[in-house]
Design a protein around this motif. Structure first.
Motif, PDB file in Angstrom:
ATOM      1  N   GLN A 157       7.471   8.442  -9.201  1.00 30.88           N
ATOM      2  CA  GLN A 157       6.267   7.606  -9.173  1.00 30.88           C
ATOM      3  C   GLN A 157       5.782   7.319  -7.756  1.00 30.88           C
ATOM      4  N   MET A 158       6.572   7.695  -6.758  1.00 32.38           N
ATOM      5  CA  MET A 158       6.145   7.558  -5.369  1.00 32.38           C
ATOM      6  C   MET A 158       5.973   8.940  -4.731  1.00 32.38           C
ATOM      7  N   ARG A 159       5.521   9.872  -5.522  1.00 30.74           N
ATOM      8  CA  ARG A 159       5.204  11.216  -5.050  1.00 30.74           C
ATOM      9  C   ARG A 159       3.810  11.602  -5.546  1.00 30.74           C
ATOM     10  N   VAL A 165      -4.910   2.034   3.620  1.00 29.32           N
ATOM     11  CA  VAL A 165      -3.855   2.593   2.780  1.00 29.32           C
ATOM     12  C   VAL A 165      -4.272   2.487   1.322  1.00 29.32           C
ATOM     13  N   ALA A 166      -3.784   3.420   0.537  1.00 32.83           N
ATOM     14  CA  ALA A 166      -4.124   3.430  -0.883  1.00 32.83           C
ATOM     15  C   ALA A 166      -3.445   2.266  -1.595  1.00 32.83           C
ATOM     16  N   GLU A 167      -4.044   1.833  -2.697  1.00 29.56           N
ATOM     17  CA  GLU A 167      -3.454   0.775  -3.505  1.00 29.56           C
ATOM     18  C   GLU A 167      -2.080   1.191  -4.002  1.00 29.56           C
ATOM     19  N   LEU A 203       4.709   6.547   0.832  1.00 27.06           N
ATOM     20  CA  LEU A 203       5.576   5.576   1.493  1.00 27.06           C
ATOM     21  C   LEU A 203       5.003   4.174   1.320  1.00 27.06           C
ATOM     22  N   PRO A 204       5.771   3.240   0.735  1.00 25.71           N
ATOM     23  CA  PRO A 204       5.290   1.862   0.606  1.00 25.71           C
ATOM     24  C   PRO A 204       5.116   1.229   1.983  1.00 25.71           C
ATOM     25  N   VAL A 205       3.992   0.569   2.170  1.00 22.18           N
ATOM     26  CA  VAL A 205       3.672  -0.037   3.460  1.00 22.18           C
ATOM     27  C   VAL A 205       3.268  -1.491   3.248  1.00 22.18           C
ATOM     28  N   HIS A 206       3.825  -2.372   4.065  1.00 26.72           N
ATOM     29  CA  HIS A 206       3.452  -3.783   4.027  1.00 26.72           C
ATOM     30  C   HIS A 206       2.015  -3.923   4.514  1.00 26.72           C
ATOM     31  N   GLY A 226       0.820  -1.199   0.000  1.00 25.49           N
ATOM     32  CA  GLY A 226       0.000   0.000   0.000  1.00 25.49           C
ATOM     33  C   GLY A 226       0.855   1.250   0.000  1.00 25.49           C
ATOM     34  N   PHE A 227       0.236   2.374  -0.183  1.00 24.36           N
ATOM     35  CA  PHE A 227       0.900   3.678  -0.116  1.00 24.36           C
ATOM     36  C   PHE A 227       0.253   4.512   0.993  1.00 24.36           C
ATOM     37  N   VAL A 228       1.092   5.117   1.817  1.00 23.77           N
ATOM     38  CA  VAL A 228       0.627   6.098   2.788  1.00 23.77           C
ATOM     39  C   VAL A 228       1.183   7.450   2.377  1.00 23.77           C
TER      40      VAL A 228
END
Length: 494
Positions: free
Chosen positions: A204-206, A228-230, A213-216, A186-188
């Motif tokens: 691509q992560m902004r 958290v977003a996809e 922030l990639p989240v498990h 997910g993305f936070v």
């Protein structure tokens, strides 16, 4: 039901719901899993400085431990470098024990009850991991993550080799690399001005002024407790919290769960040091004549919390098509050749000792250290990843004219014992021993490998002193003692 066996039954009950076709295989794997964990536990009991063991006596039949309360614990001789399960039963006075969790419960030592729970979880998780394995393909993997998913049993010497407290059976199947899932990270979104960022965070992560922030998914559900977003699909690697993005870099996520010994979050300190360490590592690689590469840290971010942070690293496959973790070598036939094992040991010791002489001690265990192989399987070079736990000696660097990086905190030390423990405990007692699989095979490889190495004081210590290794059982029974604790293993070269 005796509590230590409850974990096995609970796993079976949940498995019957989520994967009923695996129940029979899981049940069949339990005896072997108990023996594998008991072997690791017996190694710790016979070789570590446990305060309630007052003496050890060896005879032809095995080893007897004299306990402080007057009882005696007897089992077979323990090869501290063996990776195969060798211990099926030990006896506490006249009572036979084949279940490591029940043994720890009956020992009744301080903090033993909590450790017994972890051992029970390790047994059940290991049986689950083994039950889900397809027939091994004879074709060599083509992707880096495929190598890592071949490692089924986890740490070769830790009794908590597969302990994953807080993970349900469904979550282990969904996230454990040995089960070969695809994990949706997910993305936070966090405002950039609220984050500590080192390196370059990719576009691509902004999202405008926010960093994604990639989240498990386990972290999102159990720790952050928020939607958290996809995000992105990824393949989990052997550390569980680090995953390979499809066609891209590796991402280390915060995973605030205790796996083997440590909680796998990402400290603010490690984020702050990551770019400096990565740049320093590149200067070290230039001095190694192509024998060693470091995976570059591309970017690291923390939202001022070890529970919400991420690190992006390049894939080790940037340095060759056949690059695999040393831990994965045991899944090939290569270590069966004494000549190959000796050549690999020579390469690893050449690199490790040269860096140690310069002033850098690697945490070169089978997960962090990777080997580059030729098409024929010959070891050509090494790749090292995850710089957070190396140790750097400013005094040694200065002595060799190496610019001292702007580092602080735990990675900096001039203590000789600390530096040697870091390298010898991870490389020799860890990566090389785990690849060799026995004291005899390790002795043969080391005897050949050290013949032509430069005679430095560090090599003399390796040749002449007991071999340091982390006291993994003692550490789990000493929760109030922070940091690593150590034991000394018989030196196979003596």
């Amino acid at each position: 039901m005796h509590r230590p066996r409850a974990a096995e039954a609970e796993f079976a009950e949940e498995l019957a719901v989520v994967r009923p076709e695996l129940v029979a295989r899981y049940t069949a794997e339990l005896p072997g899993a108990r023996a594998a964990v008991l072997t690791r536990l017996w190694r710790g009991l016979t070789h570590e400085p446990l305060p309630w063991v007052t003496g050890r006596e060896a005879d032809r039949e095995g080893v007897t431990l004299r306990l402080r309360d007057g009882r005696r614990l007897h089992g077979p001789h323990s090869d501290p470098f063996a990776t195969a399960a060798q211990v099926a039963v030990v006896r506490l006075d006249e009572v036979a024990h084949e279940d490591p969790a029940r043994l720890m419960t009956d020992l009744g030592v301080p903090h033993g009850a909590d450790f017994a729970t972890e051992l029970a979880d390790s047994v059940a998780s290991l049986a689950l991991s083994r039950a889900g394995q397809p027939p091994r393909s004879q074709e060599w993997p083509t992707h880096d993550w495929q190598w890592e998913q071949r490692i089924v049993d986890g740490h070769p010497y830790h009794p908590n080799c597969r302990s994953r407290p807080g993970f349900s059976v469904a979550e282990q199947l969904a996230y454990g690399p040995e089960h070969r899932p695809v994990v949706r990270l997910g993305f936070v979104p966090v405002p950039a001005d609220e984050c500590l960022v080192t390196g370059a965070w990719p576009a691509q992560m902004r999202d405008g002024e926010r960093l994604l922030l990639p989240v498990h998914p386990w972290q999102a559900e159990h720790v952050l407790k928020r939607h958290v977003a996809e995000g992105l699909d990824a393949h989990p690697l052997m550390s569980l919290r680090t995953l390979a993005l499809r066609g891209g870099p590796h991402v280390k996520t915060a995973l605030s769960a205790r796996l083997t010994s440590s909680v796998r979050d990402i400290s603010v300190y490690s984020i702050s040091m990551s770019a400096t360490l990565s740049e320093f590592a590149e200067t070290l690689a230039e001095r190694m004549g192509g024998l060693l590469h470091f995976t570059r840290t591309l970017g690291a971010v923390t939202a001022d919390s070890p529970d919400l942070a991420a690190v992006l690293r390049e894939s080790p496959q940037a340095y060759g098509d056949r690059v695999l973790p040393v831990a994965a070598l045991a899944t090939t036939e290569l270590p069966e050749s004494p000549a190959w094992l000796a050549e690999f040991a020579r390469l690893a010791l050449t690199v490790g000792l040269r860096l140690l002489e310069l002033g850098v001690a690697l945490e070169a265990h089978g997960q962090n250290l990777l080997v580059v192989l030729s098409e024929s399987g010959a070891p050509l070079g090494l790749v090292y990843r995850d710089l957070a736990d190396i140790r750097v000696s400013p005094a040694r660097l200065a002595r060799h004219g190496v610019p001292v990086p702007a580092l602080s905190g735990r990675v900096v030390t001039d203590d000789v014992t600390t530096l040697r423990r870091k390298l010898f405990g991870s490389l020799v007692a860890g990566a090389l021993a785990g690849t060799a699989g026995s004291a005899a095979a390790l002795r043969g490889a080391l005897q050949t490998a050290v013949r032509d190495l430069p005679r430095t004081p560090d090599l003399a210590a390796l040749l002449e002193q007991p071999l340091p290794a982390k006291a993994l059982t003692l550490m789990r029974l000493s929760p109030a003692t922070p940091g690593d604790q150590w034991t000394e293993l018989p030196n196979p070269l003596l």
